[in-house]
Design an enzyme around this catalytic site. Structure first.
Site, mmCIF file in Angstrom:
data_model
loop_
_atom_site.group_PDB
_atom_site.id
_atom_site.type_symbol
_atom_site.label_atom_id
_atom_site.label_comp_id
_atom_site.label_asym_id
_atom_site.label_seq_id
_atom_site.Cartn_x
_atom_site.Cartn_y
_atom_site.Cartn_z
ATOM 1 N N HIS A 160 0.873 -1.183 0.000
ATOM 2 C CA HIS A 160 0.000 0.000 0.000
ATOM 3 C C HIS A 160 0.908 1.232 0.000
ATOM 4 O O HIS A 160 1.965 1.221 0.662
ATOM 5 C CB HIS A 160 -0.849 0.063 1.287
ATOM 6 C CG HIS A 160 -2.117 -0.721 1.263
ATOM 7 N ND1 HIS A 160 -2.582 -1.402 2.383
ATOM 8 C CD2 HIS A 160 -3.056 -0.904 0.291
ATOM 9 C CE1 HIS A 160 -3.733 -1.981 2.093
ATOM 10 N NE2 HIS A 160 -4.040 -1.704 0.836
ATOM 11 N N CYS A 253 -2.153 3.075 9.296
ATOM 12 C CA CYS A 253 -3.193 2.170 8.784
ATOM 13 C C CYS A 253 -4.368 2.063 9.751
ATOM 14 O O CYS A 253 -5.476 1.731 9.341
ATOM 15 C CB CYS A 253 -2.667 0.747 8.610
ATOM 16 S SG CYS A 253 -1.266 0.551 7.567
HETATM 17 N N1 ARG Z 1 -3.796 -7.046 6.769
HETATM 18 C C1 ARG Z 1 -4.205 -5.841 6.088
HETATM 19 C C2 ARG Z 1 -4.181 -6.064 4.589
HETATM 20 O O1 ARG Z 1 -3.304 -6.710 4.102
HETATM 21 C C3 ARG Z 1 -3.319 -4.699 6.485
HETATM 22 C C4 ARG Z 1 -3.800 -3.382 5.925
HETATM 23 C C5 ARG Z 1 -2.866 -2.254 6.211
HETATM 24 N N2 ARG Z 1 -3.439 -1.035 5.799
HETATM 25 C C6 ARG Z 1 -2.795 -0.036 5.185
HETATM 26 N N3 ARG Z 1 -3.437 1.063 4.966
HETATM 27 N N4 ARG Z 1 -1.566 -0.161 4.758
HETATM 28 O O2 ARG Z 1 -5.039 -5.610 3.863
#
Ligand code: ARG
Length: 260
Positions: A160, A253
């Site tokens: 991300h 996050c």
């Molecule tokens: N386990 C989640 C996923 O893989 C973590 C999300 C993290 N969020 C972020 N905005 N980076 O989707």
């Protein structure tokens, strides 16, 4: 500043949709709760207002509210998650935004909200490569008459945009350069004064920082990043997020800024 958070009541790592989610060890639920609470307390002590969502059983990643959607003024593009494991979250987030007087817009393709879209004043940076589809960019550009800086993510550990890039004001941003294609590195260099994060700190999610005015909340252990930020006038704070890192997420996050 208003921030949306969701208590980690059902948080766990029981599937794997990014390389951090290896189930090397089980999540310690009571520690996750303490860490999340400390983050919330810190955010409130720095003057932000926190709104809470009702967590839902069987949606362990709902705690990562950054992925609820992308907000612009009173509009929100609701995320359309890549993996089925998270797709149930869209409806829950949609209902929350509608009940809280946002104009709700459904994403036209896979898109993971403020995980891959970062506003700073008039600039919008959009990331694609792992979760969000690049073709969403043109659609957003048209709808909001904004010219986004579109970048390509190339390292699966930084899947991300908010795991490898963090705007701290209109000019300055933290970043981990190897997470981006060469072309995208050039684009970011042309748009921001970039502060490089070391590989050590990047792996501790240094770029996943929460910025509240001149205060920056970093994951524990990101000492080099903290020193650099302090030298240029920011006040840094550490928050332990070891349990959430098991899921591939950290401080930023776990938050979603509501007034953008
Ligand atoms: N386990 C989640 C996923 O893989 C973590 C999300 C993290 N969020 C972020 N905005 N980076 O989707």
């Amino acid at each position: 500043m208003k921030i949306l958070m969701c208590p980690p009541t059902y948080f766990d790592v029981n599937y794997s949709i990014n390389p951090w989610m290896t189930r090397k060890r089980a999540v310690k639920q009571h520690i996750a709760k303490t860490q999340w609470q400390s983050l919330m307390n810190l955010i409130v002590s720095l003057g932000a207002e926190v709104e809470l969502m009702q967590p839902q059983k069987n949606l362990p990643d709902m705690v990562f509210t950054a992925n609820a959607g992308l907000i612009y003024k009173n509009q929100v593009i609701i995320s359309d998650f890549k993996y089925p494991e998270r797709q149930g979250e869209s409806q829950v987030f949609k209902e929350w935004f509608a009940a809280n007087h946002f104009d709700v817009i459904d994403a036209i393709d896979t898109f993971e909200g403020a995980g891959d879209g970062l506003f700073v004043d008039s600039k919008l940076v959009l990331g694609s490569g792992f979760r969000s589809q690049a073709d969403i960019n043109q659609w957003i550009t048209k709808m909001w008459s904004i010219n986004p800086i579109a970048v390509e993510l190339i390292n699966p550990y930084f899947y991300h945009l908010d795991t490898c890039f963090c705007p701290i004001n209109e000019t300055k941003a933290l970043w981990f350069p190897p997470a981006f294609s060469n072309e995208s590195q050039k684009k970011l260099k042309a748009s921001f004064e970039l502060i490089d994060v070391t590989e050590h700190d990047a792996n501790l999610f240094a770029c996943n920082a929460v910025v509240i005015d001149d205060h920056i909340i970093l994951s524990s252990g990101c000492h080099d990043t903290a020193t650099t930020l302090e030298k240029i006038g920011f006040e840094t704070h550490f928050c332990e997020t070891s349990e959430f890192i098991l899921s591939g997420g950290s401080c930023k996050c776990l938050t979603l800024r509501l007034d953008c």
